[in-house]
Enzyme design. Structure first.
Site, PDB file in Angstrom:
ATOM      1  N   THR A   4     -33.808  36.278  63.867  1.00  0.00           N
ATOM      2  CA  THR A   4     -34.528  37.380  62.962  1.00  0.00           C
ATOM      3  C   THR A   4     -33.630  37.164  61.600  1.00  0.00           C
ATOM      4  O   THR A   4     -34.361  37.205  60.389  1.00  0.00           O
ATOM      5  CB  THR A   4     -34.563  38.737  63.474  1.00  0.00           C
ATOM      6  OG1 THR A   4     -33.049  39.072  63.965  1.00  0.00           O
ATOM      7  CG2 THR A   4     -35.710  38.994  64.551  1.00  0.00           C
ATOM      8  N   THR A   5     -32.457  36.660  61.722  1.00  0.00           N
ATOM      9  CA  THR A   5     -31.826  36.692  60.363  1.00  0.00           C
ATOM     10  C   THR A   5     -32.170  35.522  59.754  1.00  0.00           C
ATOM     11  O   THR A   5     -32.244  35.677  58.429  1.00  0.00           O
ATOM     12  CB  THR A   5     -30.271  36.782  60.770  1.00  0.00           C
ATOM     13  OG1 THR A   5     -29.744  37.808  62.032  1.00  0.00           O
ATOM     14  CG2 THR A   5     -29.572  37.174  59.588  1.00  0.00           C
ATOM     15  N   ASP A  21     -32.463  39.386  73.197  1.00  0.00           N
ATOM     16  CA  ASP A  21     -32.716  38.343  72.294  1.00  0.00           C
ATOM     17  C   ASP A  21     -32.493  37.107  73.052  1.00  0.00           C
ATOM     18  O   ASP A  21     -33.393  36.399  73.221  1.00  0.00           O
ATOM     19  CB  ASP A  21     -31.496  38.467  70.927  1.00  0.00           C
ATOM     20  CG  ASP A  21     -31.984  39.142  70.042  1.00  0.00           C
ATOM     21  OD1 ASP A  21     -32.972  39.767  70.196  1.00  0.00           O
ATOM     22  OD2 ASP A  21     -31.415  39.156  68.942  1.00  0.00           O
ATOM     23  N   ASP A  45     -28.220  42.226  64.861  1.00  0.00           N
ATOM     24  CA  ASP A  45     -29.625  41.705  64.916  1.00  0.00           C
ATOM     25  C   ASP A  45     -30.135  42.017  63.629  1.00  0.00           C
ATOM     26  O   ASP A  45     -30.287  43.115  63.242  1.00  0.00           O
ATOM     27  CB  ASP A  45     -30.298  42.534  65.946  1.00  0.00           C
ATOM     28  CG  ASP A  45     -31.605  42.056  66.111  1.00  0.00           C
ATOM     29  OD1 ASP A  45     -31.813  40.941  66.389  1.00  0.00           O
ATOM     30  OD2 ASP A  45     -32.586  42.684  66.206  1.00  0.00           O
TER      31      ASP A  45
END
Lengths: 550, 556
Positions: B95-96, B399, B62
């Site tokens: 998020t990445t 997530d 994550d």
């Protein structure tokens, strides 16, 4: 100024990434596995560990060894956690799970070098796990938990690898008895076997190992509070308390100001009266025996002695719970609430015996006790500790069989059977995934191989014979395994080494999943500093900068 | 030499960097942050192992978690780290990619600045581009969930967990996530349908394997019954939720009772134990057979519960308690006193559940409340090889839960696997050519920057990124041509298949992401890039020197 280095990350970190990180994880996993490689099988050797406090641990239990090892590498830590998981979940197979996980990791190394993507390897491993579980399901056979002989043989195979294998008949019997005692049918196909709480192992150094036994009741390391109290009672009426038999101080803070002399006397009198009242209330239910978790004052002892009641004080909470379960008493907190139904009457005999230098209280001959104490005797504390660990394993095995009464052949036979089945399946897999899939089969062979190696046999010769036997596919071929003592190939059906399927299944799952977890890592950042440690560095920084400007 | 005399250039003690230098520094910092996380993007991305100074290990995929644990020091890089955290809070997933896009935008902007284009022009261009992109995304690319049904939710969940450790068991976990999310669905007072992610309780217990994780329609509590003599299963539970100490009453600090008669002292003590006994009696009399309290229960009180065959649980976490109260319809009581000053316990305060049972999980026990009456609740009990794995599983599932929630709330999905980015890139490039101002360049760069996602996906999968991305762009260009036939329009869903290294229709393949998440991440990435781009001067203050240290400083 253009060339000034830009510090983005904290500078005191070490970072390994890509192939280097993957390889270092694999090496770490393998190293951990190598530590305990020699602890597998009946010819296993013990390890002697010196902990930082100077204590000695003498064991061949994988979990116990690794628990004491201090490792720095994160992957190695993750491996050690596996042993703990295995121990808590099924209680046995801690060594095999580590060896297997280590082998699975090292099997992946050549694939990584050949630039096969870790994701491909992982999905092949997961696929292999599914097929392996199916194979175990196929070769497992059901067992009758009420059949004592079968159960004994089963526990024996667990203890076979352990220090206590010399007394295996005795120990197996003990483990089985203990588990049977605490097993409780909750109805609706639910069985509760709470070894942790209700089967207590008491280790008393001295005497001979042969005199160890499972009591049909509870033993505690306590003596009666007053020497004149009775030390031997048959069919005692037992009251369990968890309040002090002393003058109770209130919760609220009290200050006493005394103005009259008579009041002072009155206060002292009240204290005595209170205790008398307490004891009278206890005496009202006519108990022979009172256990309390707290203290008993001298005065209370006096009153109780007069009523011919034996008292034992400062009993541990857990012991008290066991006594409650074994004798049918209810633990009472306020003596005012004491009722006839709270008295335990299921105990056959109460006695205090002196073993070695200490007094022990026995509550034995209980009718249908649901809790028990296992009394272990032996030459020294270290030996007793090891026996304790072994017995825990044995009980865990027995418990697992109660929950899932299915067995697999031991001695590496199951692993070999799975390996052969996987190799067969691998032929029908398309693409690169076939290699890692087959690698799982090769990795599984590490168990029989280690068994042969540990007893000094010829690994290659024996292993090929064994593989041939399994590959032949004749009925019953899947039960051929390694005789861990001679290193020969034998039929486990005849040799009588069986292991619970639950342990085998758990070993495979844990080993494969953890291998996958470690294979997914391609970057290791270590030595992250917390904010506290960072502050001094920032203070150091300005002088250096100034130096540059000058 | 005292440090103060050196800073003649600047009145404040500090260091100053400006102009192209600072822009260069910032871009470099942003790139290095993106470089860290970029290998964890996509279904074939790998994990990072982070070890802190005490030696605790975290294995994660994550982006937000990785960046949080890395102690980033550069201020511009910190902006990106915060961007990832923000995305995590707001959307929960992506998020990445948000960090990667932001860094790429910065890099390209920096090139433009080097070509003497003013940053404000670039900023206007970027703003315009993101506005157009979002419009096009929601108008042309997004598909309504209602057209796709439950399968679509499962697919969305699967896509979000594709890059995670639970990837191989995605069927299993995706169903679990969707079930859990649908179980906690509720409608609030204003008639809005809410899917609170927090209402899904996640418990971790090591042992067994990932696939033996359980989904429970009920609430799992990580506690045990207070006394072993209590029953471990209660059917038709009537639950009392208390926030009261069930211990011997104690006078509050500073309260004094003065008695003359010494015998009264004993009466006070007697009363102390009776007060609680009466309270318990009231609770039990109301019919409660499961008593949960956030505070303690002492040994004395346990017996009353044991005798009545009730189950009592102490030290329940307050958050858990609030949710249990909500789910069972119980009232969480912090006192038994009513307005008349009497202590009462009404049966109306009780909550109801079909069963409350203590069950053994691994070497531990937990209490499971099933069939809660007022509201259904969901719990996930995760199993796995070790704690590191469980932690990562929890993050991954969180997530996925967020993504499902977003999909349910926003109701539209877009194809994943680089399809959206490629489509937007083609669209913006066309759009750029229609503008005759300087913004054209910025928008064209924005379009190129979006391609970093499919490129990185292909690189992580060790495929030929140039060829794949070129193919992808070609498909989307065809799909967007004016007057394209329906068959050609369908090509807009083309994305990457990273296992095989081909392009495919990702809507059919079930690789879907909530449209809202994409829009938010595009906006957030642009905003972050713009805020860094606006910087043309950095002044770093010296840490304030303490008076006591001055003599030492003088020694240098």
């Amino acid at each position: 100024m253009m060339q000034q280095p830009i510090i983005v990350m904290n500078t005191n970190q070490q970072r390994e990434s890509g192939r280097k990180a993957q390889m270092s994880n694999i090496v770490a996993g393998k190293t951990v596995a190598d530590i305990i490689r020699t602890c597998l099988g009946p010819q296993a050797m013990l390890k002697m560990l010196l902990d930082p406090m100077g204590g000695i641990v003498l064991t061949n239990d994988g979990n116990a060894i690794l628990r004491e090892c201090e490792v720095a590498h994160p992957a190695a830590k993750s491996m050690i956690e596996l042993a703990r998981t295995q121990d808590e979940e099924v209680g046995d197979g801690t060594t095999s799970v580590i060896i297997l996980a280590g082998e699975l990791l090292s099997m992946a190394a050549p694939f990584l070098e050949r630039n096969i993507h870790p994701i491909v390897i992982i999905s092949a491993y997961k696929k292999a796990l599914e097929d392996a579980l199916a194979t175990i399901d196929r070769i497992a056979k059901p067992v009758d938990v009420t059949n004592r002989a079968e159960m004994l043989a089963l526990i024996k195979s667990t203890l076979g690898t352990k220090f206590i294998s010399r007394w295996s008949d005795l120990m197996c019997g003990m483990a089985l008895d203990a588990v049977r005692t605490v097993a409780q049918d909750l109805g609706g196909n639910k069985v509760e076997v709470d070894i942790k709480r209700y089967a207590r192992i008491e280790k008393v150094p001295g005497g001979e190992i042969e005199t160890s036994c499972v009591l049909d009741g509870v033993m505690i390391n306590k003596d009666v509070t007053h020497p004149k109290m009775r030390r031997n009672i048959t069919n005692p009426r037992i009251v369990l308390l968890d309040c002090p038999l002393e003058y109770k101080k209130g919760e609220s803070q009290t200050n006493i100001e005394i103005s009259k002399e008579a009041d002072w006397n009155r206060i002292l009198e009240i204290e005595e009266e209170q205790i008398k009242l307490l004891c009278d209330r206890i005496a009202a239910v006519k108990p022979d025996l009172v256990f309390t978790e707290k203290g008993v004052s001298d005065l209370a002892q006096h009153y109780l002695l007069k009523n011919n009641i034996t008292t034992i004080r400062r009993v541990r909470k857990t012991d008290n719970n066991r006594i409650a379960r074994a004798t049918g008493a209810t633990i009472v907190n306020r003596v005012e609430d004491l009722k006839e139904s709270d008295v335990g009457t299921r105990c056959g005999e109460f006695k205090v015996e002196k073993i070695g230098d200490e007094y022990f209280t026995f509550l034995v001959g209980c009718k249908d006790p649901k809790a028990c104490t296992i009394l272990l005797r032996g030459p020294s504390k270290d030996v007793l500790n090891e026996i304790d660990r072994n017995l825990q394993d044995a009980m865990a095995v027995a418990r697992n069989v109660y929950f899932a009464p299915r067995l697999c052949p031991g001695g590496g036979a199951t692993e070999m059977a799975v390996a052969v089945a996987l190799t067969e399946n691998a032929k029908s897999i398309e693409g690169v995934a076939a290699w890692p899939y087959r690698a799982v089969a090769d990795a599984l062979e590490v168990i029989p191989r280690t068994l042969v190696q540990n007893c000094g046999g010829n690994a290659i010769k024996t292993l090929t014979t064994l593989r041939a036997k399994h590959a032949a596919g004749t009925p019953g071929a899947s039960s051929f395994g390694i005789d861990g003592i001679t290193g020969n190939v034998v039929d486990m059906q005849k040799y009588g080494i069986w292991e619970p399927a639950a342990v085998k299944v758990q070993t495979l799952k844990t080993a494969l999943e953890s291998a996958c977890l470690l294979l997914r890592v391609d970057d290791i950042v270590s030595g992250l500093s917390k904010k506290e440690t960072r502050a001094p560095q920032q203070q150091q920084a300005p002088p250096e900068d100034m130096g540059q400007e000058m | 030499m005292a440090p103060k005399e050196q800073q003649t250039a600047l009145t404040i003690g500090g260091e100053r960097t400006s102009g192209q230098d600072i822009r260069h520094q910032n871009v470099l910092a942003a790139m290095s942050v993106a470089n860290i996380v970029k290998t964890s993007l996509g279904p074939v991305g790998l994990d990072k192992m982070l070890v802190d100074d005490i030696g605790d290990v975290t294995i994660s995929n994550d982006g937000a978690t990785i960046l949080r644990l890395l102690e980033v020091e550069h201020p511009a890089a910190k902006v990106l780290v915060e961007l990832a955290q923000q995305q995590d809070k707001e959307v929960g997933d992506g998020t990445t990619s948000v960090v990667i896009v932001a860094a790429e935008l910065l890099k390209r902007a920096n090139e433009l600045v080097k070509n003497r284009i003013h940053p404000t022009t670039i900023i206007t261009g970027y703003r315009l581009a993101v506005k157009e992109a979002c419009k096009y995304l929601s108008e042309s690319l997004a598909t309504k969930v209602t057209d796709l049904g439950r399968d679509c939710l499962v697919n969305v969940a699967k896509t979000s967990m594709a890059s995670k450790i639970i990837n191989t068991d995605d069927d299993f976990f995706a169903t679990m996530v969707v079930d859990a999310m649908q179980a906690v669905k509720n409608v609030n007072a204003r008639g809005e349908v809410k899917y609170p992610v927090k209402a899904v309780n996640i418990l971790k217990a090591h042992g067994k394997s990932g696939k033996e994780s359980q989904f429970i329609r009920g609430y799992a509590l990580n506690c045990t019954v207070a006394s072993q003599a209590m029953p471990t299963v209660i059917q038709n539970a009537k639950i009392a939720c208390l926030d009261i100490n069930l211990m011997k009453a104690r006078m509050h600090l500073g309260v004094h009772v003065i008695v003359d008669d010494p015998t009264k002292l004993e009466a006070i003590r007697q009363r102390e134990s009776d007060i609680t006994a009466e309270r318990i009696e009231k609770i039990l009399a109301a019919g409660a057979n499961v008593i949960l309290t956030t505070k303690g229960i002492d040994d004395m009180c346990l017996k009353y519960f044991v005798e009545r065959g009730a189950m009592a649980v102490r030290r329940v976490a307050k958050d858990d308690m609030k949710r249990i109260a909500k789910a069972t319809g119980a009232t969480l009581l912090s006192t038994l006193a009513n307005l008349e000053g009497e202590e009462t316990f009404e049966p109306a305060y009780l909550g109801y559940a079909e069963s409350v049972a203590q069950e053994r999980v691994s070497d531990d026990e937990c209490i499971i409340i099933r069939g809660t009456k007022a509201q259904s609740s969901a719990s996930l009990i995760l199993r796995g090889a070790n704690d590191y794995m469980l932690d990562e599983m929890e993050r991954s599932l969180h997530d996925s839960l967020c993504v499902v929630k977003r999909t349910l709330e926003s109701g539209t999905v877009v194809p994943g696997g680089g399809a959206v980015e490629a489509a937007l890139s083609m669209y913006l490039e066309n759009f750029a050519t229609t503008l005759a101002s300087r913004e054209q360049l910025a928008i064209a760069e924005f379009a190129q920057a979006l391609l970093v996602i499919p490129k990185q996906l292909a690189v992580n999968a060790a495929k030929d990124s140039t060829e794949l991305v070129a193919k992808l762009c070609a498909y989307h260009a065809v799909a967007q041509q004016a007057g394209a036939s329906d068959a050609k329009k369908a090509l807009k869903a083309m994305g990457l298949d990273l296992i095989k290294g081909e392009t495919r229709d990702n809507v059919k393949a079930g690789v879907l992401e909530p449209a809202m998440s994409k829009i938010k991440s595009l906006k957030a990435a642009t905003e972050a890039a713009i805020s860094i781009l606006r910087i043309d001067d950095m002044i770093k203050l010296m840490p304030a020197q303490q008076e006591g240290e001055d003599p030492h400083a003088g020694l240098h």
